[in-house]
Design a protein around this motif. Sequence first.
Motif, PDB file in Angstrom:
ATOM      1  N   ILE A  70      38.264  36.078  38.957  1.00  0.00           N
ATOM      2  CA  ILE A  70      39.692  35.954  39.279  1.00  0.00           C
ATOM      3  C   ILE A  70      40.558  36.556  38.170  1.00  0.00           C
ATOM      4  CG2 ILE A  70      39.961  33.591  38.374  1.00  0.00           C
ATOM      5  CD1 ILE A  70      41.644  34.942  41.536  1.00  0.00           C
ATOM      6  N   SER A  71      40.102  36.432  36.911  1.00  0.00           N
ATOM      7  CA  SER A  71      40.920  36.992  35.826  1.00  0.00           C
ATOM      8  C   SER A  71      40.868  38.519  35.825  1.00  0.00           C
ATOM      9  CB  SER A  71      40.512  36.433  34.459  1.00  0.00           C
ATOM     10  OG  SER A  71      39.198  36.824  34.137  1.00  0.00           O
ATOM     11  N   LEU A  72      39.758  39.088  36.302  1.00  0.00           N
ATOM     12  CA  LEU A  72      39.703  40.547  36.441  1.00  0.00           C
ATOM     13  C   LEU A  72      40.626  40.979  37.585  1.00  0.00           C
ATOM     14  CD1 LEU A  72      35.881  41.291  35.949  1.00  0.00           C
ATOM     15  CD2 LEU A  72      37.751  42.022  34.458  1.00  0.00           C
ATOM     16  N   LEU A  73      40.620  40.210  38.673  1.00  0.00           N
ATOM     17  CA  LEU A  73      41.458  40.550  39.827  1.00  0.00           C
ATOM     18  C   LEU A  73      42.950  40.421  39.517  1.00  0.00           C
ATOM     19  CD1 LEU A  73      39.459  38.924  42.792  1.00  0.00           C
ATOM     20  CD2 LEU A  73      39.736  41.370  42.307  1.00  0.00           C
ATOM     21  N   ASN A  74      43.317  39.335  38.833  1.00  0.00           N
ATOM     22  CA  ASN A  74      44.752  39.163  38.557  1.00  0.00           C
ATOM     23  C   ASN A  74      45.172  39.750  37.199  1.00  0.00           C
ATOM     24  OD1 ASN A  74      44.008  37.206  36.680  1.00  0.00           O
ATOM     25  ND2 ASN A  74      44.480  35.483  38.008  1.00  0.00           N
ATOM     26  N   GLY A 201      35.799  27.365  39.311  1.00  0.00           N
ATOM     27  CA  GLY A 201      36.140  28.350  38.278  1.00  0.00           C
ATOM     28  C   GLY A 201      37.384  29.143  38.635  1.00  0.00           C
ATOM     29  N   VAL A 202      37.429  29.627  39.881  1.00  0.00           N
ATOM     30  CA  VAL A 202      38.579  30.421  40.335  1.00  0.00           C
ATOM     31  C   VAL A 202      39.857  29.571  40.305  1.00  0.00           C
ATOM     32  CG1 VAL A 202      39.620  31.513  42.369  1.00  0.00           C
ATOM     33  CG2 VAL A 202      37.242  32.032  41.762  1.00  0.00           C
ATOM     34  N   LEU A 203      39.785  28.382  40.909  1.00  0.00           N
ATOM     35  CA  LEU A 203      40.981  27.535  41.001  1.00  0.00           C
ATOM     36  C   LEU A 203      41.444  27.049  39.627  1.00  0.00           C
ATOM     37  CD1 LEU A 203      40.138  25.459  44.202  1.00  0.00           C
ATOM     38  CD2 LEU A 203      41.864  27.256  43.973  1.00  0.00           C
ATOM     39  N   SER A 204      40.476  26.746  38.761  1.00  0.00           N
ATOM     40  CA  SER A 204      40.849  26.248  37.434  1.00  0.00           C
ATOM     41  C   SER A 204      41.513  27.344  36.615  1.00  0.00           C
ATOM     42  CB  SER A 204      39.619  25.721  36.686  1.00  0.00           C
ATOM     43  OG  SER A 204      39.055  24.649  37.395  1.00  0.00           O
ATOM     44  N   LEU A 283      36.198  21.683  30.148  1.00  0.00           N
ATOM     45  CA  LEU A 283      36.352  22.518  31.350  1.00  0.00           C
ATOM     46  C   LEU A 283      37.257  23.714  31.035  1.00  0.00           C
ATOM     47  CD1 LEU A 283      36.110  23.119  34.441  1.00  0.00           C
ATOM     48  CD2 LEU A 283      38.121  21.656  34.766  1.00  0.00           C
ATOM     49  N   ARG A 284      38.390  23.443  30.431  1.00  0.00           N
ATOM     50  CA  ARG A 284      39.353  24.509  30.103  1.00  0.00           C
ATOM     51  C   ARG A 284      38.733  25.545  29.155  1.00  0.00           C
ATOM     52  NH1 ARG A 284      42.962  27.742  31.786  1.00  0.00           N
ATOM     53  NH2 ARG A 284      44.487  28.427  30.265  1.00  0.00           N
ATOM     54  N   GLN A 285      37.954  25.051  28.171  1.00  0.00           N
ATOM     55  CA  GLN A 285      37.297  25.966  27.229  1.00  0.00           C
ATOM     56  C   GLN A 285      36.327  26.885  27.972  1.00  0.00           C
ATOM     57  OE1 GLN A 285      38.115  26.271  24.078  1.00  0.00           O
ATOM     58  NE2 GLN A 285      39.506  24.533  24.066  1.00  0.00           N
ATOM     59  N   THR A 286      35.595  26.313  28.934  1.00  0.00           N
ATOM     60  CA  THR A 286      34.614  27.100  29.692  1.00  0.00           C
ATOM     61  C   THR A 286      35.319  28.160  30.528  1.00  0.00           C
ATOM     62  OG1 THR A 286      33.254  25.105  29.776  1.00  0.00           O
ATOM     63  CG2 THR A 286      32.636  26.893  31.262  1.00  0.00           C
ATOM     64  N   ILE A 287      36.453  27.787  31.127  1.00  0.00           N
ATOM     65  CA  ILE A 287      37.221  28.737  31.942  1.00  0.00           C
ATOM     66  C   ILE A 287      37.785  29.855  31.059  1.00  0.00           C
ATOM     67  CG2 ILE A 287      39.301  28.981  33.398  1.00  0.00           C
ATOM     68  CD1 ILE A 287      36.894  27.435  34.697  1.00  0.00           C
ATOM     69  N   LEU A 288      38.354  29.482  29.907  1.00  0.00           N
ATOM     70  CA  LEU A 288      38.907  30.489  28.986  1.00  0.00           C
ATOM     71  C   LEU A 288      37.811  31.434  28.501  1.00  0.00           C
ATOM     72  CD1 LEU A 288      41.380  28.310  26.873  1.00  0.00           C
ATOM     73  CD2 LEU A 288      42.009  30.218  28.353  1.00  0.00           C
ATOM     74  N   ALA A 289      36.611  30.878  28.268  1.00  0.00           N
ATOM     75  CA  ALA A 289      35.487  31.716  27.839  1.00  0.00           C
ATOM     76  C   ALA A 289      35.162  32.745  28.917  1.00  0.00           C
ATOM     77  CB  ALA A 289      34.272  30.847  27.538  1.00  0.00           C
ATOM     78  N   GLY A 290      35.319  32.368  30.184  1.00  0.00           N
ATOM     79  CA  GLY A 290      35.062  33.279  31.301  1.00  0.00           C
ATOM     80  C   GLY A 290      36.097  34.384  31.413  1.00  0.00           C
ATOM     81  N   GLU A 291      37.333  34.120  30.928  1.00  0.00           N
ATOM     82  CA  GLU A 291      38.369  35.144  31.048  1.00  0.00           C
ATOM     83  C   GLU A 291      38.544  35.948  29.760  1.00  0.00           C
ATOM     84  OE1 GLU A 291      42.594  33.456  31.081  1.00  0.00           O
ATOM     85  OE2 GLU A 291      41.509  31.824  32.006  1.00  0.00           O
TER      86      GLU A 291
END
Lengths: 362, 72
Positions: A70-74, A201-204, A283-291
Amino acid sequence: MTDKRTIIFTGAIIGILAAYLIHLGNPGNMGICVACFIRDIAGGMGLHRAEVVQNIRPEIIGFIFGALIISLLNKEFKSRGGSSPFVRFIIGMFVMIGALVFLGCPLRMVLRLSGGDLTAIAGFLGFASGIIIGTQFIKKGFSLGKAHDQNPINGYILPVIAIILLSLRILNPEFIFLSESGPGSAFAPIIIALIAGLIVGVLSQKSRICMVGGIRDIYLIKDPHLFNGFIAIFVFGLIFNFAFGNFNLGFEGQIAAHNDFIWNFLGMLLAGFGSVLLGGCPLRQTILAGEGNTDSAVTFLGLLVGGAISHNFGLAGAPSGVGTNAKVAVIIGIIMVTLIGSLNIYFNSIKYSQKGEISHGA
Amino acid sequence: MAHKTIDTRGRSCPEPVVMTKQALTKITDGQITVLINEEVAKENVTRFVESSGCEVEVKKNEEEYKLLITKG
């Protein structure tokens, strides 16, 4: 969709998916737990040998990939880092140690409450206290410093590792561990767990949902925005735990939990205190790591090592209670995070009085 | 009237909001400029500033934002 609707929708979906994953085989009174699942991944990789908590959980891989896609898309994917990575690693380790004494990350804490587990109330009170303490440090000038843009390859490494881990989970070679009993042996089908993780992951990523941010922002700037997600997880978890027959109100006999008020409180105080200094919950750390945030990727590794240490040194809580090692580790953790926070403020005050942080003029 | 510029670029959550809040409490009226290079920080600071009754004008320049905040 407005910001408010996005975060409520995200919380609702997390609550529903957690209840559904329990229904499909994930550990009861849990569904989704970032700390427990990262600890299980540490076990699956053989970083600890507690046989009942070893499983490379597809949900976590889904979180990282959902956030990446989602971060690549947006166009929000940005490789950046360099904001005190080693301090983040160490604090991440202590957050994990605290969370595992309570037996759950802040997300599972809300999910435990939504399943009727009243022992999580002590965890919630400790968590909120830890956040208030940590927020005082931020108000007094705590800062891990600026992050800088990095070569994009930095941001892609953790997602690549996640793909390798997913392959190992599917192929299950002999050097990978998978529990035959206990919470690690309770899991929903891999593909469903992965899809659920991707959705979360996408929604978070879209909603910026954060358990720590929810309470922190109410206290710091009287902004209930992120807390709406917290409430939505609880409400929808509650409804769907009822619907699936997994609601069990009380203090005793809760799955993968104990009823030691003081150590549930202090374990989550450490987790909340550390997380607020890191700027977000596991959770937030994991999402930020993904983006692409490599500071959060380092924090993720700190959580992973913290999970391994917890079980190698007997620091984690257990349904039978909390051992001496766990109590010592929580106290050391609170002292260490306090020292890191205090000395950070001290050194920042010297630096800023010399250089000045606010420039004047248009 | 003094016009402060606060550089929050590279700062992780919640520092941009805290820095903005501290700068706003130091003035009774007037304007401050906040430099931001994170989408999340832009959303958080905008939400905070609007809820505190200030006006905010957001200018985007490539990957960075300049928020012109008017108090009073």
